[in-house]
Design a protein around this motif. Sequence first.
Motif, PDB file in Angstrom:
ATOM      1  N   GLY A 112       0.891  -1.160   0.000  1.00 39.68           N
ATOM      2  CA  GLY A 112       0.000   0.000   0.000  1.00 39.68           C
ATOM      3  C   GLY A 112       0.929   1.209   0.000  1.00 39.68           C
ATOM      4  O   GLY A 112       1.908   1.221   0.746  1.00 39.68           O
ATOM      5  N   LEU A 113       0.679   2.175  -0.852  1.00 39.68           N
ATOM      6  CA  LEU A 113       1.602   3.316  -0.976  1.00 39.68           C
ATOM      7  C   LEU A 113       0.808   4.570  -1.289  1.00 39.68           C
ATOM      8  O   LEU A 113      -0.036   4.570  -2.191  1.00 39.68           O
ATOM      9  N   VAL A 159       1.345   8.980  -1.569  1.00 40.13           N
ATOM     10  CA  VAL A 159       2.092  10.237  -1.421  1.00 40.13           C
ATOM     11  C   VAL A 159       1.031  11.315  -1.266  1.00 40.13           C
ATOM     12  O   VAL A 159       0.002  11.298  -1.981  1.00 40.13           O
ATOM     13  N   VAL A 163       2.669  17.020  -2.662  1.00 42.60           N
ATOM     14  CA  VAL A 163       4.028  16.713  -3.148  1.00 42.60           C
ATOM     15  C   VAL A 163       4.024  15.564  -4.175  1.00 42.60           C
ATOM     16  O   VAL A 163       5.009  14.842  -4.317  1.00 42.60           O
ATOM     17  N   ARG A 223       3.961  13.982  -8.059  1.00 41.36           N
ATOM     18  CA  ARG A 223       4.637  14.244  -9.338  1.00 41.36           C
ATOM     19  C   ARG A 223       6.000  14.924  -9.155  1.00 41.36           C
ATOM     20  O   ARG A 223       6.439  15.698  -9.982  1.00 41.36           O
ATOM     21  N   LEU A 224       6.638  14.622  -8.030  1.00 36.58           N
ATOM     22  CA  LEU A 224       7.984  15.167  -7.800  1.00 36.58           C
ATOM     23  C   LEU A 224       8.993  14.039  -7.657  1.00 36.58           C
ATOM     24  O   LEU A 224      10.116  14.247  -7.216  1.00 36.58           O
ATOM     25  N   GLY A 225       8.552  12.839  -7.964  1.00 34.95           N
ATOM     26  CA  GLY A 225       9.468  11.697  -7.885  1.00 34.95           C
ATOM     27  C   GLY A 225       9.457  10.991  -6.534  1.00 34.95           C
ATOM     28  O   GLY A 225      10.157   9.996  -6.334  1.00 34.95           O
ATOM     29  N   LEU A 226       8.633  11.488  -5.579  1.00 35.73           N
ATOM     30  CA  LEU A 226       8.665  10.899  -4.234  1.00 35.73           C
ATOM     31  C   LEU A 226       8.040   9.506  -4.192  1.00 35.73           C
ATOM     32  O   LEU A 226       8.527   8.618  -3.480  1.00 35.73           O
ATOM     33  N   SER A 237       8.129   7.297  -6.533  1.00 36.40           N
ATOM     34  CA  SER A 237       9.140   6.371  -7.072  1.00 36.40           C
ATOM     35  C   SER A 237      10.213   6.093  -6.025  1.00 36.40           C
ATOM     36  O   SER A 237      10.689   4.955  -5.882  1.00 36.40           O
ATOM     37  N   ALA A 272      -2.675   5.647 -10.173  1.00 36.73           N
ATOM     38  CA  ALA A 272      -2.096   4.359  -9.772  1.00 36.73           C
ATOM     39  C   ALA A 272      -1.572   3.549 -10.962  1.00 36.73           C
ATOM     40  O   ALA A 272      -0.418   3.105 -10.948  1.00 36.73           O
ATOM     41  N   PRO A 293      -0.783   4.333 -14.250  1.00 37.44           N
ATOM     42  CA  PRO A 293       0.420   4.817 -14.939  1.00 37.44           C
ATOM     43  C   PRO A 293       1.676   4.752 -14.069  1.00 37.44           C
ATOM     44  O   PRO A 293       2.765   4.426 -14.548  1.00 37.44           O
ATOM     45  N   PHE A 294       1.487   5.030 -12.769  1.00 39.50           N
ATOM     46  CA  PHE A 294       2.633   5.003 -11.859  1.00 39.50           C
ATOM     47  C   PHE A 294       3.177   3.579 -11.735  1.00 39.50           C
ATOM     48  O   PHE A 294       4.377   3.332 -11.914  1.00 39.50           O
ATOM     49  N   LYS A 322       4.650   2.145 -14.963  1.00 34.39           N
ATOM     50  CA  LYS A 322       5.972   2.728 -15.247  1.00 34.39           C
ATOM     51  C   LYS A 322       7.062   1.986 -14.465  1.00 34.39           C
ATOM     52  O   LYS A 322       8.210   1.888 -14.904  1.00 34.39           O
ATOM     53  N   HIS A 323       6.682   1.455 -13.300  1.00 35.24           N
ATOM     54  CA  HIS A 323       7.661   0.763 -12.461  1.00 35.24           C
ATOM     55  C   HIS A 323       7.640  -0.754 -12.654  1.00 35.24           C
ATOM     56  O   HIS A 323       8.108  -1.498 -11.786  1.00 35.24           O
TER      57      HIS A 323
END
Length: 286
Positions: free
Chosen positions: A60-61, A63, A67, A69-72, A74, A104, A106-107, A110-111
């Motif tokens: 479960g994640l 952000v 904050v 779309r700032l890379g946090l 990832s 969720a 696309p994020f 991408k990973h």
Amino acid sequence: MTGRIRRAQGADWAICRALVPEACGRTDCPIEGLILHPEAGPRVGGAAVLRFDGQDAWLGLTVVPPVRRLGLGSYVLEAAVEAALAGGARRMVTACDTLAEPAAAPFLEKHGFAAVTRITTFEAKFPACGQPLLRVRDELVARNRVPRDWVLTTLAHVPLEAVGRLFAEYIAQREDLAEAPLRLDREGGRYDTSPVILESGRPVGALVAEKRADIWHVEGRFVVRGHQSGVANAMLLGLAVDLAMEHKASIILFESRDDNRDTLKLARRMNARPLRVKTRFELALY
Ligand SMILES: CC(C)(COP(=O)(O)OP(=O)(O)OC[C@H]1O[C@@H](n2cnc3c(N)ncnc32)[C@H](O)[C@@H]1OP(=O)(O)O)[C@@H](O)C(=O)NCCC(=O)NCCS
């Protein structure tokens, strides 16, 4: 942007429960939490929770919105993958409502995660949604397509064990229903208004529905082999509409996997709208 990530302990679990409540629900397996403190902005920028279940680490994640779309995300995910590997997991699994959380898919994709199942919960409104179903049922009855030895009844009037066994077999073949809270019991008459077809006294099909106030939640539908021509389904659905109207239901909820063409066709006919899309994602760790 990066920041500092530390393992959750003590009162940190309140943060985890607030940010990723769905991941904190089960207490019967090892759990690990990660708290993110971004280098700028809010004190707590997000959290990840891992539940270890055999070789799977359930993730479960979140952000927090200011904050994103700032890379946090990832950055936290990278730390969660390391923690999963250190905990002996071979696969990371997560499930979320991709309609409510459009970031969720696309994020995660991408990973390297792949969406493996998608289950849509549809909502349709009575009485309008029932009309097409009643038309199909009435046409079959008029054309004498319904076997003479069928009796249409409800779960309240049949031996629970027989239907329960068939329903359990149906669930056993559906990995996506493994977490469904299905207990066919008579407690509070929860499932009493579920339509059932008996053939010479033996259940051959049922539509298991729970009535909560004026909402009907269909938890599953099964028809035994040899009766899957569509007549049984049409009869079950027709009776469901009769019962829903009799019990003054105003909304029906039902689920469909995105490869279940029959139920998706039904949803279109009933003018149902998607309410939730529970998508399960998996990532092989090695
Ligand atoms: C999903 C979530 C964790 C992403 O966190 P984040 O910090 O914004 O993610 P990142 O900045 O690291 O994004 C990495 C990449 O993911 C993709 N991505 C993230 N959010 C996206 C969005 N809203 N739309 C499209 N792509 C998105 C992009 O490819 C992005 O790279 P880019 O910004 O260079 O284009 C965050 O939006 C969130 O908490 N959502 C609610 C909870 C959730 O959906 N959790 C995931 C399931 S467990």
